[in-house]
Design a protein around this motif. Structure first.
Motif, PDB file in Angstrom:
ATOM      1  N   GLN A   2       0.841  -1.196   0.000  1.00 33.34           N
ATOM      2  CA  GLN A   2       0.000   0.000   0.000  1.00 33.34           C
ATOM      3  C   GLN A   2       0.878   1.250   0.000  1.00 33.34           C
ATOM      4  OE1 GLN A   2      -2.890   0.127   3.243  1.00 33.34           O
ATOM      5  NE2 GLN A   2      -2.704  -2.087   3.533  1.00 33.34           N
ATOM      6  N   THR A   3       0.292   2.350  -0.430  1.00 37.56           N
ATOM      7  CA  THR A   3       0.932   3.650  -0.261  1.00 37.56           C
ATOM      8  C   THR A   3       0.392   4.262   1.036  1.00 37.56           C
ATOM      9  OG1 THR A   3      -0.777   4.966  -1.369  1.00 37.56           O
ATOM     10  CG2 THR A   3       0.896   3.912  -2.771  1.00 37.56           C
ATOM     11  N   LEU A   4       0.932   5.401   1.410  1.00 39.97           N
ATOM     12  CA  LEU A   4       0.462   6.113   2.603  1.00 39.97           C
ATOM     13  C   LEU A   4      -0.508   7.237   2.237  1.00 39.97           C
ATOM     14  CD1 LEU A   4       3.760   6.335   4.701  1.00 39.97           C
ATOM     15  CD2 LEU A   4       1.970   4.573   4.736  1.00 39.97           C
ATOM     16  N   GLU A   5      -1.048   7.179   1.029  1.00 41.53           N
ATOM     17  CA  GLU A   5      -1.939   8.232   0.559  1.00 41.53           C
ATOM     18  C   GLU A   5      -3.145   8.427   1.480  1.00 41.53           C
ATOM     19  OE1 GLU A   5      -3.158  11.379  -1.533  1.00 41.53           O
ATOM     20  OE2 GLU A   5      -1.325  10.267  -2.004  1.00 41.53           O
ATOM     21  N   LYS A   6      -3.664   7.344   2.037  1.00 44.42           N
ATOM     22  CA  LYS A   6      -4.854   7.463   2.887  1.00 44.42           C
ATOM     23  C   LYS A   6      -4.560   8.172   4.210  1.00 44.42           C
ATOM     24  CE  LYS A   6      -4.556   2.864   5.080  1.00 44.42           C
ATOM     25  NZ  LYS A   6      -5.252   1.558   5.228  1.00 44.42           N
ATOM     26  N   TYR A   7      -3.271   8.323   4.541  1.00 49.73           N
ATOM     27  CA  TYR A   7      -2.883   9.013   5.770  1.00 49.73           C
ATOM     28  C   TYR A   7      -2.644  10.505   5.551  1.00 49.73           C
ATOM     29  CZ  TYR A   7      -2.127   4.288   7.562  1.00 49.73           C
ATOM     30  OH  TYR A   7      -2.292   2.977   7.950  1.00 49.73           O
ATOM     31  N   ARG A   8      -2.709  10.936   4.315  1.00 47.64           N
ATOM     32  CA  ARG A   8      -2.436  12.337   3.992  1.00 47.64           C
ATOM     33  C   ARG A   8      -3.560  13.240   4.495  1.00 47.64           C
ATOM     34  NH1 ARG A   8       0.266  15.047  -0.806  1.00 47.64           N
ATOM     35  NH2 ARG A   8       0.540  13.006  -1.792  1.00 47.64           N
ATOM     36  N   GLY A   9      -3.211  14.439   4.920  1.00 48.37           N
ATOM     37  CA  GLY A   9      -4.223  15.433   5.298  1.00 48.37           C
ATOM     38  C   GLY A   9      -4.577  15.463   6.770  1.00 48.37           C
ATOM     39  N   LYS A  10      -3.974  14.575   7.556  1.00 50.14           N
ATOM     40  CA  LYS A  10      -4.199  14.556   8.998  1.00 50.14           C
ATOM     41  C   LYS A  10      -2.846  14.378   9.691  1.00 50.14           C
ATOM     42  CE  LYS A  10      -8.606  12.203   8.301  1.00 50.14           C
ATOM     43  NZ  LYS A  10      -9.332  10.928   8.489  1.00 50.14           N
ATOM     44  N   PRO A  11      -2.757  14.819  10.947  1.00 44.80           N
ATOM     45  CA  PRO A  11      -1.512  14.553  11.671  1.00 44.80           C
ATOM     46  C   PRO A  11      -1.221  13.055  11.685  1.00 44.80           C
ATOM     47  CG  PRO A  11      -2.870  16.103  12.885  1.00 44.80           C
ATOM     48  CD  PRO A  11      -3.720  15.585  11.757  1.00 44.80           C
ATOM     49  N   LEU A  12       0.064  12.716  11.602  1.00 44.08           N
ATOM     50  CA  LEU A  12       0.471  11.317  11.526  1.00 44.08           C
ATOM     51  C   LEU A  12       1.673  11.089  12.436  1.00 44.08           C
ATOM     52  CD1 LEU A  12       0.606   8.457  10.212  1.00 44.08           C
ATOM     53  CD2 LEU A  12       1.972   9.489   8.371  1.00 44.08           C
ATOM     54  N   ILE A  13       1.589  10.040  13.238  1.00 43.62           N
ATOM     55  CA  ILE A  13       2.719   9.640  14.063  1.00 43.62           C
ATOM     56  C   ILE A  13       3.239   8.298  13.566  1.00 43.62           C
ATOM     57  CG2 ILE A  13       3.469   8.898  16.359  1.00 43.62           C
ATOM     58  CD1 ILE A  13       1.594  10.921  17.562  1.00 43.62           C
ATOM     59  N   LEU A  14       4.532   8.257  13.231  1.00 48.49           N
ATOM     60  CA  LEU A  14       5.204   7.021  12.850  1.00 48.49           C
ATOM     61  C   LEU A  14       5.903   6.475  14.095  1.00 48.49           C
ATOM     62  CD1 LEU A  14       6.962   8.233   9.567  1.00 48.49           C
ATOM     63  CD2 LEU A  14       4.740   7.121   9.752  1.00 48.49           C
ATOM     64  N   ASP A  15       5.598   5.239  14.433  1.00 46.63           N
ATOM     65  CA  ASP A  15       6.176   4.589  15.611  1.00 46.63           C
ATOM     66  C   ASP A  15       7.185   3.546  15.135  1.00 46.63           C
ATOM     67  OD1 ASP A  15       6.765   3.023  17.799  1.00 46.63           O
ATOM     68  OD2 ASP A  15       4.684   2.578  18.333  1.00 46.63           O
ATOM     69  N   PHE A  16       8.480   3.888  15.200  1.00 50.34           N
ATOM     70  CA  PHE A  16       9.526   2.962  14.777  1.00 50.34           C
ATOM     71  C   PHE A  16       9.804   1.956  15.898  1.00 50.34           C
ATOM     72  CE2 PHE A  16      10.199   6.353  11.775  1.00 50.34           C
ATOM     73  CZ  PHE A  16      10.677   5.721  10.634  1.00 50.34           C
ATOM     74  N   TRP A  17       9.795   0.655  15.538  1.00 49.66           N
ATOM     75  CA  TRP A  17       9.941  -0.400  16.535  1.00 49.66           C
ATOM     76  C   TRP A  17      10.738  -1.570  15.959  1.00 49.66           C
ATOM     77  CZ3 TRP A  17       7.685  -5.436  16.399  1.00 49.66           C
ATOM     78  CH2 TRP A  17       6.937  -5.703  15.247  1.00 49.66           C
ATOM     79  N   ALA A  18      11.028  -2.552  16.808  1.00 49.83           N
ATOM     80  CA  ALA A  18      11.713  -3.774  16.382  1.00 49.83           C
ATOM     81  C   ALA A  18      11.250  -4.930  17.265  1.00 49.83           C
ATOM     82  CB  ALA A  18      13.222  -3.611  16.486  1.00 49.83           C
ATOM     83  N   THR A  19      11.326  -6.149  16.750  1.00 49.56           N
ATOM     84  CA  THR A  19      10.839  -7.311  17.507  1.00 49.56           C
ATOM     85  C   THR A  19      11.694  -7.580  18.737  1.00 49.56           C
ATOM     86  OG1 THR A  19      12.165  -8.823  16.138  1.00 49.56           O
ATOM     87  CG2 THR A  19       9.880  -8.413  15.446  1.00 49.56           C
TER      88      THR A  19
END
Length: 204
Positions: free
Chosen positions: A77-94
């Motif tokens: 998927q693209t991130l197009e559906k997240y455009r136009g609103k505040p967005l937080i990316l949560d970087f994580w690892a197993t």
């Protein structure tokens, strides 16, 4: 004077050692010109430039396809559906217990703010997609399977937002401008609510 200089140069390059050194220098410059730089893209790698605080993410951020685990399956998927609103990316690892322990908090904020704020997990460290899926869907330690989608096998986003440790949270406003890069302590109700309330409040 000029004749003297030319004569000295002639004598210098007449020696075998000088000619050998000259040949080595020419070879080095030749190899340097033919070897692609790692950041040039000539070796097939598209190196993204880090986003500076207050600047927008590149358009490719929204149009690029990512492998995303959501609703129990992987899709591209693209991130197009997240455009136009505040967005937080949560970087994580197993291998990061503190990252996984914060999933319920992200899920909670996602439920509270619903269509006013977007959240997505990003895994840039693990290549074992089955292991990633197991962590995202498994219950344990008092938590339910996370309800937040996760990008996996990421390289691009880690280039945009360089970091060495996790968890790291990237805060983008509704225009895609980088507002903050924070640790878990900054991810609290006051900060999230404040970002939602500022939405559309400033000039584009």
């Amino acid at each position: 004077m000029m004749k003297s200089i030319l004569y000295n140069l002639y004598k210098a390059f007449k020696s075998k050692r000088a000619r050998a050194m000259l040949l080595c220098l020419v070879s080095m410059f030749s190899l340097s010109a033919q070897t692609p730089r790692q950041d040039s893209g000539a070796n097939g790698l598209n190196i993204a430039q880090p986003v500076m605080l207050g600047f927008r993410v590149p358009e490719e951020f929204w149009s690029r396809e990512f492998m995303i685990f959501e609703n129990g399956k992987y899709t591209r998927q693209t991130l197009e559906k997240y455009r136009g609103k505040p967005l937080i990316l949560d970087f994580w690892a197993t291998w990061c217990p503190s990252c996984i322990a914060k999933f319920p908090k992200v899920d909670q904020f996602k439920q509270i703010y619903r269509d006013r704020m977007n959240f997505i997990l990003v895994n840039s460290f693990d290549t074992d997609t089955q292991k990633v899926a197991t962590v995202l869907t498994s219950e344990g330690n008092g938590r339910q399977p996370t309800q937040t989608a996760s990008i996996v096998n990421d390289v691009y986003l880690k280039q945009l937002f360089p970091h060495q440790s996790v968890p790291i949270y990237i805060w983008l406003d509704e225009y895609g401008r980088l507002q903050a890069s924070s640790t878990a302590n900054f991810l609290n109700d006051d900060q999230v609510r404040g970002m939602v309330e500022r939405m559309k409040g400033g000039k584009q």
